[in-house]
Design a protein around this motif. Sequence first.
Motif, short mmCIF file in Angstrom:
data_model
loop_
_atom_site.label_atom_id
_atom_site.label_comp_id
_atom_site.label_asym_id
_atom_site.label_seq_id
_atom_site.Cartn_x
_atom_site.Cartn_y
_atom_site.Cartn_z
N HIS A 285 0.85 -1.02 0.04
CA HIS A 285 0.03 0.03 0.03
C HIS A 285 0.80 1.33 -0.13
N TYR B 242 0.60 5.14 7.13
CA TYR B 242 0.08 4.00 7.02
C TYR B 242 0.56 3.18 8.30
N ALA C 211 -4.91 -5.96 -2.96
CA ALA C 211 -4.57 -4.76 -2.32
C ALA C 211 -4.83 -3.61 -3.31
N ASP D 48 -6.96 -0.27 -2.86
CA ASP D 48 -6.34 1.21 -2.93
C ASP D 48 -7.19 1.81 -3.93
#
Length: 280
Positions: A20, A33, A254, A258
């Motif tokens: 990410h 994050y 992922a 996002d």
Amino acid sequence: MIKLAVIGYPISHSKSPVIHTSVMKELKLEYNYEAVEVKSGELSEFIKKVKNESIDGFNITMPHKIDIMEFLDDIDEEAKRYNSVNTVKYADGKLYGYNTDANGYVMSLKEAGTEFKGRNILILGAGGVVNTLSLKAVFEDSKSVTVLNRSLDKAEAICRHVKEISGKEISFGELKTEVICEKAKNADIIINATPLGMHGVEADYTDFSFFDCLKKNALVSDLIYNPEETSFLKNARLRGFKTVNGLGMLIYQALIADRIYTGIDFDLIDMKKRIYDKVK
Ligand code: NAP
């Protein structure tokens, strides 16, 4: 600034942070994050943190994919169907749940030049991810789905669940070499969805003769990505089969998350290429 997190237990070996944060850098977004260790029973504390700190979104790994659902204001149809949420977006004071695992897997199949539609699918294992993938395969019009598992009752329970949700029959059996061989004869895609051969797990398949029953153009897929090539994949590759490991599924689920968090519809295949070296 976009604030993102991943929660689960254990969480220290998760590849989510590197995936990410690489995406946020590629998108040139300012981000924060966090990988947060959240054990069973600790979800409500984490939800308070999300609201207090206005965290925009978080990914969910074991053991919370089902338990998170009671905390959400809305759950998309696909996640409801799988009874599993791996992606939550927090917007306008509400928590929205999604499941990107199945579409992540479908993207990795697409990359390998195939799809569920019209194919005979043979799945080894009957855990949480198999429930999701069997339903996806059925809803994508696969020709047939067979689930083989060590504990027959769990494979049977998945078939019942698929029938309940989709009205379609899939079959099940025991995870034994002779049975795998029998079912492999008409399989187009065979998927290892057990932890057999995974880094840190001692158990592994001991007999790969079932690959001798498989059609020459079948795809051999392992959901494991550590090691990069399990003995399951190695034995298939040495017999000339095309193989694909679980890293594609992990990265694509992922990337789809996002897109949900950022609202930016970036190209998935291009983004995977851009971040791949940092992730593998
Ligand atoms: P799970 O719910 O814990 O299910 C594990 C399955 O493996 C069960 O069917 C279990 O059989 C079987 N199994 C475990 N140990 C075994 C052994 N020694 N011999 C034979 N069968 C055994 O796990 P899951 O969430 O479905 O995940 C399954 C695998 O997929 C894991 O390796 C996981 O890392 C991988 N995965 C990868 C991704 C990705 O993005 N690449 C995503 C999700 C999962 P019993 O029912 O008999 O216990």
